[in-house]
Write a protein that holds these residues in place. Structure first.
Motif, PDB file in Angstrom:
ATOM      1  N   ASP A 259       1.249  -0.299  -0.615  1.00 38.55           N
ATOM      2  CA  ASP A 259       2.211  -1.020   0.223  1.00 38.55           C
ATOM      3  C   ASP A 259       2.048  -0.774   1.717  1.00 38.55           C
ATOM      4  OD1 ASP A 259       3.501  -2.324  -1.943  1.00 38.55           O
ATOM      5  OD2 ASP A 259       4.613  -0.494  -2.388  1.00 38.55           O
ATOM      6  N   THR A 260       0.954  -0.093   2.130  1.00 38.35           N
ATOM      7  CA  THR A 260       0.644   0.064   3.552  1.00 38.35           C
ATOM      8  C   THR A 260      -0.233  -1.100   3.998  1.00 38.35           C
ATOM      9  OG1 THR A 260       0.730   2.488   3.446  1.00 38.35           O
ATOM     10  CG2 THR A 260      -0.494   1.515   5.279  1.00 38.35           C
ATOM     11  N   PRO A 261       0.172  -1.891   5.007  1.00 43.63           N
ATOM     12  CA  PRO A 261      -0.652  -3.024   5.471  1.00 43.63           C
ATOM     13  C   PRO A 261      -1.963  -2.539   6.091  1.00 43.63           C
ATOM     14  CG  PRO A 261       1.623  -3.230   6.225  1.00 43.63           C
ATOM     15  CD  PRO A 261       1.476  -1.839   5.700  1.00 43.63           C
ATOM     16  N   ILE A 262      -3.072  -3.165   5.674  1.00 43.25           N
ATOM     17  CA  ILE A 262      -4.401  -2.836   6.177  1.00 43.25           C
ATOM     18  C   ILE A 262      -5.034  -4.102   6.736  1.00 43.25           C
ATOM     19  CG2 ILE A 262      -6.688  -1.933   5.623  1.00 43.25           C
ATOM     20  CD1 ILE A 262      -4.574   0.181   5.258  1.00 43.25           C
ATOM     21  N   HIS A 263      -5.616  -4.008   7.930  1.00 44.92           N
ATOM     22  CA  HIS A 263      -6.348  -5.117   8.533  1.00 44.92           C
ATOM     23  C   HIS A 263      -7.785  -4.653   8.721  1.00 44.92           C
ATOM     24  CE1 HIS A 263      -6.966  -8.091  12.124  1.00 44.92           C
ATOM     25  NE2 HIS A 263      -7.568  -8.504  11.020  1.00 44.92           N
ATOM     26  N   LEU A 264      -8.682  -5.233   7.941  1.00 41.44           N
ATOM     27  CA  LEU A 264     -10.095  -4.870   7.992  1.00 41.44           C
ATOM     28  C   LEU A 264     -10.877  -6.015   8.624  1.00 41.44           C
ATOM     29  CD1 LEU A 264     -12.123  -2.665   7.019  1.00 41.44           C
ATOM     30  CD2 LEU A 264     -12.472  -4.066   4.978  1.00 41.44           C
ATOM     31  N   HIS A 265     -11.658  -5.714   9.649  1.00 40.25           N
ATOM     32  CA  HIS A 265     -12.396  -6.751  10.377  1.00 40.25           C
ATOM     33  C   HIS A 265     -13.772  -6.988   9.749  1.00 40.25           C
ATOM     34  CE1 HIS A 265      -9.467  -7.074  13.686  1.00 40.25           C
ATOM     35  NE2 HIS A 265      -9.247  -5.798  13.398  1.00 40.25           N
ATOM     36  N   ILE A 266     -13.762  -7.209   8.467  1.00 34.82           N
ATOM     37  CA  ILE A 266     -14.964  -7.527   7.715  1.00 34.82           C
ATOM     38  C   ILE A 266     -14.508  -8.161   6.405  1.00 34.82           C
ATOM     39  CG2 ILE A 266     -15.097  -5.247   6.623  1.00 34.82           C
ATOM     40  CD1 ILE A 266     -18.145  -5.423   6.842  1.00 34.82           C
ATOM     41  N   GLY A 267     -15.243  -9.150   5.925  1.00 40.38           N
ATOM     42  CA  GLY A 267     -14.816  -9.896   4.753  1.00 40.38           C
ATOM     43  C   GLY A 267     -15.366  -9.342   3.458  1.00 40.38           C
ATOM     44  N   GLY A 268     -14.922  -9.923   2.335  1.00 43.53           N
ATOM     45  CA  GLY A 268     -15.459  -9.585   1.022  1.00 43.53           C
ATOM     46  C   GLY A 268     -14.543  -8.691   0.212  1.00 43.53           C
ATOM     47  N   THR A 269     -14.284  -9.105  -1.041  1.00 46.70           N
ATOM     48  CA  THR A 269     -13.465  -8.278  -1.934  1.00 46.70           C
ATOM     49  C   THR A 269     -14.113  -6.915  -2.160  1.00 46.70           C
ATOM     50  OG1 THR A 269     -12.641 -10.265  -3.031  1.00 46.70           O
ATOM     51  CG2 THR A 269     -12.410  -8.194  -4.222  1.00 46.70           C
ATOM     52  N   TYR A 270     -15.446  -6.883  -2.212  1.00 39.61           N
ATOM     53  CA  TYR A 270     -16.149  -5.617  -2.409  1.00 39.61           C
ATOM     54  C   TYR A 270     -15.875  -4.644  -1.268  1.00 39.61           C
ATOM     55  CZ  TYR A 270     -19.483  -8.212   0.525  1.00 39.61           C
ATOM     56  OH  TYR A 270     -20.066  -8.965   1.520  1.00 39.61           O
ATOM     57  N   ASN A 271     -15.623  -5.171  -0.065  1.00 42.76           N
ATOM     58  CA  ASN A 271     -15.310  -4.282   1.053  1.00 42.76           C
ATOM     59  C   ASN A 271     -13.866  -3.797   1.013  1.00 42.76           C
ATOM     60  OD1 ASN A 271     -17.819  -4.051   2.371  1.00 42.76           O
ATOM     61  ND2 ASN A 271     -17.608  -6.139   3.134  1.00 42.76           N
ATOM     62  N   ILE A 272     -13.015  -4.508   0.293  1.00 36.60           N
ATOM     63  CA  ILE A 272     -11.672  -3.972   0.044  1.00 36.60           C
ATOM     64  C   ILE A 272     -11.787  -2.746  -0.851  1.00 36.60           C
ATOM     65  CG2 ILE A 272      -9.403  -4.452  -0.948  1.00 36.60           C
ATOM     66  CD1 ILE A 272      -9.678  -7.328  -0.099  1.00 36.60           C
ATOM     67  N   TYR A 273     -12.673  -2.812  -1.848  1.00 38.95           N
ATOM     68  CA  TYR A 273     -12.919  -1.622  -2.674  1.00 38.95           C
ATOM     69  C   TYR A 273     -13.431  -0.460  -1.819  1.00 38.95           C
ATOM     70  CZ  TYR A 273     -12.307  -3.112  -7.563  1.00 38.95           C
ATOM     71  OH  TYR A 273     -11.775  -3.477  -8.778  1.00 38.95           O
ATOM     72  N   ASN A 274     -14.368  -0.741  -0.905  1.00 40.47           N
ATOM     73  CA  ASN A 274     -14.901   0.317  -0.045  1.00 40.47           C
ATOM     74  C   ASN A 274     -13.801   0.940   0.806  1.00 40.47           C
ATOM     75  OD1 ASN A 274     -17.462  -0.311  -1.027  1.00 40.47           O
ATOM     76  ND2 ASN A 274     -17.941  -1.688   0.659  1.00 40.47           N
ATOM     77  N   THR A 275     -12.915   0.088   1.307  1.00 41.60           N
ATOM     78  CA  THR A 275     -11.790   0.572   2.105  1.00 41.60           C
ATOM     79  C   THR A 275     -10.842   1.407   1.260  1.00 41.60           C
ATOM     80  OG1 THR A 275     -11.949  -1.450   3.419  1.00 41.60           O
ATOM     81  CG2 THR A 275      -9.943  -0.154   3.663  1.00 41.60           C
ATOM     82  N   LEU A 276     -10.619   0.965   0.043  1.00 43.64           N
ATOM     83  CA  LEU A 276      -9.739   1.689  -0.878  1.00 43.64           C
ATOM     84  C   LEU A 276     -10.273   3.083  -1.166  1.00 43.64           C
ATOM     85  CD1 LEU A 276      -7.255   1.602  -2.725  1.00 43.64           C
ATOM     86  CD2 LEU A 276      -8.625   0.340  -4.394  1.00 43.64           C
ATOM     87  N   ALA A 277     -11.599   3.204  -1.317  1.00 49.80           N
ATOM     88  CA  ALA A 277     -12.211   4.523  -1.513  1.00 49.80           C
ATOM     89  C   ALA A 277     -11.990   5.405  -0.289  1.00 49.80           C
ATOM     90  CB  ALA A 277     -13.697   4.371  -1.796  1.00 49.80           C
ATOM     91  N   ALA A 278     -12.208   4.843   0.905  1.00 45.91           N
ATOM     92  CA  ALA A 278     -12.015   5.603   2.148  1.00 45.91           C
ATOM     93  C   ALA A 278     -10.559   6.028   2.311  1.00 45.91           C
ATOM     94  CB  ALA A 278     -12.466   4.760   3.339  1.00 45.91           C
ATOM     95  N   TYR A 279      -9.638   5.113   1.987  1.00 47.08           N
ATOM     96  CA  TYR A 279      -8.197   5.419   2.065  1.00 47.08           C
ATOM     97  C   TYR A 279      -7.856   6.594   1.142  1.00 47.08           C
ATOM     98  CZ  TYR A 279      -3.122   4.549   1.815  1.00 47.08           C
ATOM     99  OH  TYR A 279      -1.753   4.677   1.862  1.00 47.08           O
ATOM    100  N   THR A 280      -8.418   6.576  -0.073  1.00 46.57           N
ATOM    101  CA  THR A 280      -8.120   7.636  -1.043  1.00 46.57           C
ATOM    102  C   THR A 280      -8.644   8.985  -0.566  1.00 46.57           C
ATOM    103  OG1 THR A 280      -8.296   5.957  -2.791  1.00 46.57           O
ATOM    104  CG2 THR A 280      -8.224   8.250  -3.478  1.00 46.57           C
ATOM    105  N   VAL A 281      -9.833   8.993   0.038  1.00 51.59           N
ATOM    106  CA  VAL A 281     -10.361  10.234   0.614  1.00 51.59           C
ATOM    107  C   VAL A 281      -9.446  10.711   1.739  1.00 51.59           C
ATOM    108  CG1 VAL A 281     -12.293  11.328   1.817  1.00 51.59           C
ATOM    109  CG2 VAL A 281     -12.739   9.658   0.004  1.00 51.59           C
ATOM    110  N   GLY A 282      -8.983   9.777   2.569  1.00 52.41           N
ATOM    111  CA  GLY A 282      -8.071  10.133   3.653  1.00 52.41           C
ATOM    112  C   GLY A 282      -6.799  10.792   3.128  1.00 52.41           C
ATOM    113  N   LYS A 283      -6.212  10.220   2.091  1.00 50.09           N
ATOM    114  CA  LYS A 283      -4.991  10.800   1.517  1.00 50.09           C
ATOM    115  C   LYS A 283      -5.286  12.165   0.895  1.00 50.09           C
ATOM    116  CE  LYS A 283      -1.584   9.273   1.596  1.00 50.09           C
ATOM    117  NZ  LYS A 283      -0.577   9.400   2.679  1.00 50.09           N
TER     118      LYS A 283
END
Length: 449
Positions: A259-283
């Protein structure tokens, strides 16, 4: 530190200084020189670091870059291998060139080739292993996905105390019970809807009973909310999840993670997965959710060859690495969201680093491209005849089609294309060749890192 390690490190640092001051770069050679003198030098270099290893078939480089971006707010002096030099020698070079933080934690975020995970894990003590996905890729090097996973697990089993941060939507990462603590991430943005994955998808058998897996939600390929209708095998609970996708285009994605809004300046569903991995490492490393979102909202972030935007004359080239069926199909899906006219170039090489087997291009869904909105299609690279034939079979119209073998001719042809936006899909060594040429022409600074 032993005398051998001291001499090895000194030689490696000297070679790196020379290469970067007189030869415009080099990420592997300093590591090769250092390892030649002391094969065990990584054990010395990696002492007193908390290390996160990032591996998987697709998305390693971008996931590493996004993870570094997420963590820099809290750990400004972290070490990484930013150019994607993910073999042992490249990782050694990353340690050689990093200045340790004398007044805080020394943190290393390392992209690692799947086959190198057990090799690297002999010499370092990872805090966490991040697993992005496993798809059929370069069969001559890796074999089937289960063979590749076993290579990764050889490294993981050396460190049962390390946390595993894995894509929970990938059944394979839930197929082997390990003593390690595990954090899973995945998609949970739609209501449940019974479905099956496409018939030619890899990794669809339940590891417990060998029944075909079913899905309550399918993101793409074999990724989603899976379960076995014949036993109790199912997707595990997710620590971090995409809860909503708001908008997607080739240039950006807006979505929510927990539920945290994320704005990624790159397209592709696969890059949402990449962001999700980075977010999880951050947490996992105690970075605040709002701070993560702020660090990710950076339109100037560029990653070597990964949806990198390059201006050539009046053309805006988006350079995208492709190397396997799942990856290229997701890239094609991303391109199709572009509502403006665009042109397309596909460059195919088949060197060792690319994978010598090019049969994967026949699993790419080129037939689904909107040719009526594509101004020009260009094929090239060392295996241009193969990709040309594939595009002909896909039905590309003759009036918009051109083929060129030489990269120089490819660039000159792109300059004459009828649209401003040009997508260039290229295998790894073709990316290197194209970037080197563009660097020599002054369009970008630096060819290969």
């Amino acid at each position: 530190m032993s005398l051998k390690s001291f001499l090895a490190i000194a030689a490696g640092k000297s070679s790196h200084w020379f290469l970067h001051n007189f030869m415009h770069g080099g990420t592997a050679l300093p590591g090769k020189i250092t390892l030649k003198i002391d094969p065990n030098v990584l054990e010395t270099l990696a002492k007193n670091y908390d290390i996160v290893i990032i591996t998987g078939t697709n998305g390693k480089t971008l996931t590493t870059a996004l993870t570094v971006k997420v963590l820099q707010s809290k750990y400004p002096h972290l070490l990484t291998n930013p150019s994607g030099s993910n073999m042992k020698q490249g990782i050694v070079t990353a340690f050689l060139t990093h200045k340790k933080n004398k007044h805080g934690k020394n943190l290393a975020i390392l992209e690692t080739d799947e086959a190198n995970v057990p090799i690297i894990s002999k010499y370092i003590k990872p805090t966490a292993f991040v697993m992005t996905n496993l798809f059929r890729d370069q069969m001559d090097r890796y074999g089937e996905i289960y063979t590749t996973y076993e290579k990764i697990l050889k490294g993981v089993r050396l460190h049962p105390e390390a946390t595993i941060i894995a894509n929970g939507d990938a059944p394979i990462f839930n197929s082997v019970k390990l003593p390690n603590p595990v954090l899973y991430y995945g998609f949970d943005n739609k209501k449940d809807h019974e479905q099956l994955a496409p018939a030619n998808t890899d990794g669809l058998l339940c590891p417990k009973c060998q029944h075909i897996l079913h899905y309550k939600n399918l993101v793409y390929s074999n990724l989603g909310k899976y379960y076995c209708p014949n036993c109790d095998f199912k997707r595990p609970e997710l620590a971090c999840k995409v809860t909503e996708i708001l908008t997607q285009s080739p240039q950006e994605s807006r979505f929510k993670i927990n539920d945290t809004p994320i704005h990624l300046h790159i397209g592709g569903t696969y890059n949402i997965y990449n962001t999700l991995a980075a977010y999880t490492v951050g947490k996992y490393l105690d970075v605040d959710s709002k701070q993560i979102a702020q660090m990710l909202d950076n339109k100037d972030e560029k990653v070597f060859g990964r949806q990198e935007t390059i201006h050539v004359g009046d053309k805006e080239i988006t350079l995208i690495l492709v190397k396997n069926p799942v990856g290229i199909n997701q890239v094609l899906e991303m391109i199709k969201t572009d509502t403006s006219p665009f042109s397309l170039s596909i460059l195919l090489n088949a060197n060792y680093a690319d994978g010598v087997d090019t049969s994967w291009i026949w699993d790419a869904n080129f037939e689904d491209l909107p040719f009526e909105r594509i101004g020009a299609v260009l094929t090239g690279g060392e295996r241009y005849k193969d990709i040309t034939f594939r595009m002909k079979v896909a039905g590309v119209p003759d009036n918009i089609f051109t083929q060129r073998e030489k990269i120089l001719d490819v660039v000159e042809n792109i300059k004459t294309m009828p649209t401003k936006n040009v997508y260039v899909l290229a295998t790894y060594t073709a990316v290197l060749q194209l970037r080197k040429l563009l660097a020599s022409a002054g369009y970008i600074s630096g060819g290969m890192e």
